[in-house]
Design an enzyme around this catalytic site. Structure first.
Site, PDB file in Angstrom:
ATOM      1  N   TYR A   1      10.128   2.946 -21.462  1.00  0.00           N
ATOM      2  CA  TYR A   1      10.978   2.257 -20.478  1.00  0.00           C
ATOM      3  C   TYR A   1      10.881   2.989 -19.152  1.00  0.00           C
ATOM      4  CZ  TYR A   1      14.585   5.900 -20.701  1.00  0.00           C
ATOM      5  OH  TYR A   1      15.263   7.088 -20.620  1.00  0.00           O
ATOM      6  N   CYS A   2      11.317   2.283 -18.076  1.00  0.00           N
ATOM      7  CA  CYS A   2      11.336   2.930 -16.768  1.00  0.00           C
ATOM      8  C   CYS A   2      12.599   2.530 -16.015  1.00  0.00           C
ATOM      9  CB  CYS A   2      10.068   2.623 -15.985  1.00  0.00           C
ATOM     10  SG  CYS A   2       9.759   0.866 -15.764  1.00  0.00           S
ATOM     11  N   ARG A   3      12.476   2.231 -14.697  1.00  0.00           N
ATOM     12  CA  ARG A   3      13.693   2.061 -13.895  1.00  0.00           C
ATOM     13  C   ARG A   3      14.476   0.805 -14.220  1.00  0.00           C
ATOM     14  NH1 ARG A   3      10.259   3.586  -8.613  1.00  0.00           N
ATOM     15  NH2 ARG A   3      10.340   5.837  -8.855  1.00  0.00           N
TER      16      ARG A   3
ATOM     17  N   CYS B   1      10.428  -2.705 -12.128  1.00  0.00           N
ATOM     18  CA  CYS B   1       9.659  -1.461 -12.086  1.00  0.00           C
ATOM     19  C   CYS B   1       8.413  -1.618 -12.938  1.00  0.00           C
ATOM     20  CB  CYS B   1      10.520  -0.317 -12.594  1.00  0.00           C
ATOM     21  SG  CYS B   1       9.613   1.219 -12.806  1.00  0.00           S
TER      22      CYS B   1
ATOM     23  N   MET C   1      16.427   1.463 -17.127  1.00  0.00           N
ATOM     24  CA  MET C   1      17.587   2.324 -16.957  1.00  0.00           C
ATOM     25  C   MET C   1      18.724   1.651 -16.198  1.00  0.00           C
ATOM     26  SD  MET C   1      18.330   5.244 -18.056  1.00  0.00           S
ATOM     27  CE  MET C   1      20.040   5.738 -18.008  1.00  0.00           C
TER      28      MET C   1
END
Lengths: 222, 222
Positions: free
Chosen positions: B178-180, B184, B208
DNA sequence: ACCGTTCTCCAAAGATCTTTGGAGGAATGG
DNA sequence: CCATTCCTCCAAAGATCTTTGGAGAACGGT
């Protein structure tokens, strides 16, 4: 090459943001949140020139926040969906809670002579009162907005017509007034006028916009 | 005299709207939604000049959307509250759902070579997997953002370091990256890189920002 | 077809925003 | 107290927005 695409994405996103970035446009959104309106209906209600209103509406349309419907020579604008009203309401709330300038400007606008915040009615209270039929609910917005959608059981008594209703209201059970929403001054004015004439009236703490975004039932027409 | 006050109110409200009306500012908000950052941390991450970033931050500050904290010669900026992150997320969602231009720009940015949307993991699924301990969760954001707050149980493996992790990951149980958030590209890239190296990885459907605004637990530090 | 109504589009002036480099301020460490 | 780092402020150029009146398009009625 990918950087470019990111910039393009944020450029498009900013189109929506920009749409909320002009006071005039926000006034129009506030009006549209009450229901659909023609261009000069908006111009009249907001006190702006037609070209100006039309230009701002194009900006909102480009951002896909409003839609249009044509009927004869008239063009009706409306918000593109409930999510737009939600977003506007959310922005208003954040602005009010975060910015002292906004909350001061709001107080200055609403509490014109002095605070009269006795007897606020919450949405839940009002629902209960309506269920038990022990309330006279006054929608003090202009007729167009009442027709476009109001709280079931409300009677339309625009500010200008309140005088002629005083006699009836004196005998009515609990009187509650509401208008567009928490950034609208009309219900404040109504309670003040009624109070001055000896009719004890209470005010719904917010208004139609919040009623709608809470997903509560709305009645249209007469 | 009252008209004036209404205009003043909407002027103040528009200050908040305008803050969301510039692509650069939105990029900064996107970064700040991951956690606090210094001015040149932001400049570096967003690829803008320092004066430019500072100027934009002043606009956000004037709108009361960010706050600052000083530590030595550095000034850390952060969002003024969760409601700001919520508002940004809501705006993103409306923009994406209403505007074809936004959703196209988003697809162009995310699906660089071609779509690889197999094996998306929802937040609920991920929570279940974490509870049962049968997942290797990779946070592929830069270390600063990981330190400022990540999903409990996640390991920080920035994009550049993925290569050196391949061996370990080949034996790991289900790998999820996962990221932002949903705007993203890093988790997309990570899944692509891992897939190319023969490691089967899935992607959390958002990131996130959405995890935070859903009110789920966040862990900070190492 | 022609006219009145309602709206959009255009062009131009004025206002506001953005970006930039460089001056200057605040804090730290030698 | 001087140099360094990090940031903000300033000024000016360029870009973008807003407002306006008036031309013109879409539509309905006569």
């Amino acid at each position: 090459m990918n950087e470019e695409r990111r910039h393009h994405l944020f450029d498009e996103l900013a189109v929506v943001g920009k749409a909320f970035g002009s006071p005039k446009r926000l006034e129009l959104v506030e009006l549209l949140a009450q229901g659909e309106r023609t261009v000069d209906g908006l111009a009249r209600a907001a006190g702006m020139g037609m070209s100006t209103v039309s230009a701002h509406l194009q900006v909102l349309k480009l951002a896909n926040l409003v839609r249009t419907r044509r009927d004869g020579t008239k063009v009706f604008y409306r918000l593109a969906g409930d999510d737009v009203a939600h977003l506007y309401a959310a922005m208003r709330t954040v602005a009010r809670e975060r910015s002292a300038d906004v909350s001061q400007a709001l107080e200055a606008y609403l509490n014109l002579p002095g605070s009269d915040e006795v007897g606020l009615v919450t949405r839940e209270e009002l629902e209960r009162m309506l269920a038990e039929g022990e309330v006279t609910l006054l929608d003090v917005r202009p007729p167009e907005e009442y027709l476009a959608g109001h709280i079931p059981g409300a009677r339309n008594t625009p500010l200008g017509t309140l005088d002629s209703e005083l006699a009836g209201l004196r005998q009515a059970p609990t009187v509650v007034a509401y208008c567009r929403g928490s950034f609208c001054v009309m219900a404040h004015d109504a309670v003040r006028i009624l109070g001055g004439a000896g009719v004890e009236a209470r005010r719904l703490e917010d208004g139609m916009l919040e009623w709608r975004t809470a997903g509560l039932p709305v009645e249209a027409g007469a």
